[in-house]
Design a protein around this motif. Structure first.
Motif, short mmCIF file in Angstrom:
data_model
loop_
_atom_site.label_atom_id
_atom_site.label_comp_id
_atom_site.label_asym_id
_atom_site.label_seq_id
_atom_site.Cartn_x
_atom_site.Cartn_y
_atom_site.Cartn_z
N ILE A 1 5.05 1.03 -25.22
CA ILE A 1 5.35 -0.02 -26.20
C ILE A 1 5.83 -1.29 -25.51
N ASP A 2 6.71 -1.17 -24.54
CA ASP A 2 7.30 -2.36 -23.90
C ASP A 2 6.28 -3.16 -23.11
N GLU A 3 5.13 -2.55 -22.81
CA GLU A 3 4.11 -3.25 -22.03
C GLU A 3 3.00 -3.82 -22.92
N MET A 4 3.11 -3.61 -24.23
CA MET A 4 2.08 -4.08 -25.17
C MET A 4 2.28 -5.55 -25.52
N GLU A 5 1.15 -6.19 -25.83
CA GLU A 5 1.20 -7.56 -26.33
C GLU A 5 1.66 -7.53 -27.78
N PRO A 6 2.27 -8.62 -28.27
CA PRO A 6 2.61 -8.69 -29.70
C PRO A 6 1.38 -8.55 -30.58
N ALA A 7 1.56 -7.96 -31.76
CA ALA A 7 0.46 -7.84 -32.72
C ALA A 7 0.27 -9.18 -33.41
N ALA A 8 -0.83 -9.85 -33.13
CA ALA A 8 -1.06 -11.20 -33.65
C ALA A 8 -1.80 -11.14 -34.98
N ASP A 9 -1.31 -10.33 -35.92
CA ASP A 9 -2.01 -10.16 -37.19
C ASP A 9 -1.25 -10.71 -38.39
N ALA A 10 -0.08 -11.28 -38.15
CA ALA A 10 0.73 -11.84 -39.25
C ALA A 10 1.85 -12.68 -38.64
N ASP A 11 2.53 -13.41 -39.49
CA ASP A 11 3.65 -14.26 -39.06
C ASP A 11 4.73 -13.39 -38.42
N PRO A 12 5.04 -13.62 -37.15
CA PRO A 12 6.01 -12.76 -36.46
C PRO A 12 7.44 -12.89 -37.00
N ARG A 13 7.70 -13.94 -37.79
CA ARG A 13 9.08 -14.15 -38.26
C ARG A 13 9.54 -13.06 -39.22
N GLY A 14 8.60 -12.37 -39.84
CA GLY A 14 8.99 -11.31 -40.77
C GLY A 14 9.11 -9.95 -40.12
N LYS A 15 8.86 -9.86 -38.80
CA LYS A 15 8.82 -8.57 -38.12
C LYS A 15 10.14 -8.25 -37.43
N ARG A 16 10.44 -6.97 -37.35
CA ARG A 16 11.58 -6.52 -36.57
C ARG A 16 11.26 -6.52 -35.08
N ASP A 17 10.01 -6.23 -34.79
CA ASP A 17 9.53 -6.20 -33.41
C ASP A 17 8.17 -6.89 -33.40
N PRO A 18 7.90 -7.75 -32.42
CA PRO A 18 6.62 -8.46 -32.42
C PRO A 18 5.41 -7.55 -32.33
N ARG A 19 5.60 -6.30 -31.92
CA ARG A 19 4.49 -5.35 -31.81
C ARG A 19 4.21 -4.62 -33.11
N ASP A 20 5.08 -4.72 -34.08
CA ASP A 20 4.83 -4.11 -35.39
C ASP A 20 3.57 -4.72 -35.99
N PHE A 21 2.78 -3.89 -36.64
CA PHE A 21 1.51 -4.38 -37.18
C PHE A 21 1.52 -4.36 -38.70
N ALA A 22 0.70 -5.23 -39.28
CA ALA A 22 0.69 -5.43 -40.73
C ALA A 22 -0.05 -4.31 -41.44
N LEU A 23 0.61 -3.72 -42.42
CA LEU A 23 -0.04 -2.79 -43.34
C LEU A 23 -0.54 -3.53 -44.58
N TRP A 24 0.19 -4.54 -44.96
CA TRP A 24 -0.11 -5.29 -46.18
C TRP A 24 0.19 -6.75 -45.92
N LYS A 25 -0.67 -7.63 -46.39
CA LYS A 25 -0.49 -9.07 -46.19
C LYS A 25 -0.26 -9.75 -47.53
#
Length: 493
Positions: free
Chosen positions: A186-210
């Motif tokens: 996990i620590d070596e992964m790029e951030p998930a660029a699928d939604a606004d990162p401001r709403g995420k707890r961790d930049p790698r968390d991915f969107a289930l619902w937009k």
């Protein structure tokens, strides 16, 4: 291990001509295990397969269709081996790219998606792929997606965005084995660029619902406990596979480019929801153009509809099955035309042998072919076995009708059927293909050959040679045999 019995062809027969039984078992490379494993289905005699279909923001290119052909061959081999196969291939008909493309073109997003879905189905048909058992659309399964999200939120593996956007995210750190499919930390992964990162707890968390945005069409949103919105890319597959194949199923497939993040995310969210999910992960390698992956985003694609203007669809299919599915292919028209010529030689043998012994069916597979197919779909080895049988058949044709030739031709057609390449089977003999023109061509060539025969009878050999040369210029090779002239489509040089 589930073993199955196959009948070997004439080249492995007992003294009385009856085939020896041989016991073989299917082995497939499992991406998750990083090894070839003995295939054992969840339910004896039945196989459930899910492979990721197209996000229909554009028409399919041959990189997409390679995956379709690979899983079509797998399905045919499983069915030939006696399995009942259920194959599900989704259609992603709502997505960021679809909304962008449709807005650029001034069309409703749903009309844009449907147009390209029809193009995908046309490519399926053109390449001779058996239609999936079912093709579910993402937009038809919002209820199942919302239910899955609710389970994940309840279990502490997902959360609504803190910024009130209506987004819902999967918490990757809540799932300790996240990264197991792709072998990443996990620590070596790029951030998930699928939604606004401001709403995420961790930049790698991915969107289930937009959550729905004001500049998006109202029709591109659905109600949920977290507000109107639409599904993220990864959520849909977990929801749909659960509906049609159950919480656990046999094979999940797709292009190797989907291994991360798409399949990694599917695996994590499904298991976090208490679903065992796929027992095998099967990925085909890329079909590159100019050394780079074919991609609509960079514009280096070859659309299926364009390529079949250069060669027949059956010849494109032969090209796609000529390499091992886990080997990268670098597309070139030179390689494509070489494959087309190779297929015409196969087609020529089937035609000549059929002229001699008539139509045949019910052929047995030669042992080498079956062993290659059971060895992780080793298609180059399977084709080599096929070519060996055809070489024997070409010798038998010269001796006229015989049981040996009938058995040879039946075996060749049985192997070609497994590969979806039998020139005397649908769709290659159906209207719209070049095969339906053969009777017309045959009549026209017969007239020319009759004129040539009459010229030779009156010893006007110059006229006879001119007729033969004109046929050759039209791509028709004439062979004089003891039974009279025989014509075939000439090989390309």
């Amino acid at each position: 291990m589930l073993a199955r019995r196959c009948a070997c062809q004439t080249w492995s027969t007992a003294g009385d001509g009856s085939p020896y039984p041989c016991w073989v078992s299917l082995r497939l490379y499992d991406t998750a295990a990083r090894a070839v494993r003995d295939f054992e289905p969840l339910h004896e005699g039945k196989v459930g397969i899910y492979h990721c279909g197209l996000t229909v923001q554009g028409a399919p290119h041959i990189g997409h269709i390679r995956k379709e052909v690979v899983f079509d061959v797998l399905r045919r081999w499983l069915e030939r081996s006696g399995y009942e196969v259920t194959i599900i291939a989704n259609v992603t008909d709502i997505d960021d790219k679809i909304l962008v493309k449709s807005a650029e073109e001034g069309h409703p997003w749903w009309a844009h998606a449907y147009t390209n879905e029809r193009a995908l189905n046309a490519a399926y048909d053109a390449l001779g792929c058996i239609a999936p058992t079912y093709e579910p659309r993402a937009t038809g399964h919002i209820t199942e997606m919302v239910e899955l999200m609710a389970t994940l939120v309840e279990n502490g593996h997902a959360y609504p965005a803190a910024d009130g956007s209506g987004d819902v995210y999967f918490d990757v750190r809540s799932w300790p084995t996240y990264g197991e499919l792709s072998g990443q930390r996990i620590d070596e992964m790029e951030p998930a660029a699928d939604a606004d990162p401001r709403g995420k707890r961790d930049p790698r968390d991915f969107a289930l619902w937009k959550g729905h945005k004001p500049d998006e069409p109202e029709t591109a949103s659905w109600p949920s406990p977290w507000g109107r919105g639409r599904p993220g890319w990864h959520l849909e597959c977990s929801a749909m596979v659960g509906k049609y194949l159950g919480a656990e199923f046999d094979i999940h497939g797709g292009g190797i480019d989907l291994r991360f993040p798409h399949h990694e995310n599917e695996l994590a969210q499904s298991r976090a929801a208490g679903r065992p999910f796929a027992r095998w992960w099967m990925h085909n390698a890329m079909l590159n153009l100019g050394g780079s992956k074919m991609s609509k985003s960079v514009g280096n694609t070859m659309l299926v509809a364009e390529v079949v203007q250069q060669v027949r669809p059956v010849e494109l299919r032969y090209y796609l099955v000529s390499s091992h599915y886990r080997s990268v292919m670098d597309f070139s028209f030179e390689a494509l035309h070489e494959a087309a010529s190779a297929y015409r030689r196969i087609e020529g043998y089937v035609r000549r042998a059929t002229e001699v012994v008539g139509d045949v069916s019910g052929g047995m597979l030669c042992a080498e072919f079956a062993e290659a197919m059971d060895d992780d779909l080793a298609l180059p080895a399977a084709l080599a076995a096929l070519q060996g049988v055809i070489r024997e058949g070409n010798k038998l044709v010269l001796d006229g009708p015989s049981d040996a030739l009938r058995g040879n031709l039946a075996a060749v057609r049985a192997m070609l059927d497994v590969l979806g390449l039998d020139p005397r089977s649908a769709p290659w003999t159906s209207a719209g293909g070049s095969s339906d023109l053969l009777p017309v061509v045959d009549q026209l060539v017969a007239v020319a050959l009759q004129e040539r025969a009459e010229a030779r009878t009156r010893k006007d050999f110059a006229a006879a040679d001119r007729i033969r040369d004109r046929l050759a210029a039209a791509g028709i090779a004439v062979e004089d045999t003891p039974d009279g002239p025989r014509w075939t489509l000439a090989e390309e040089s």
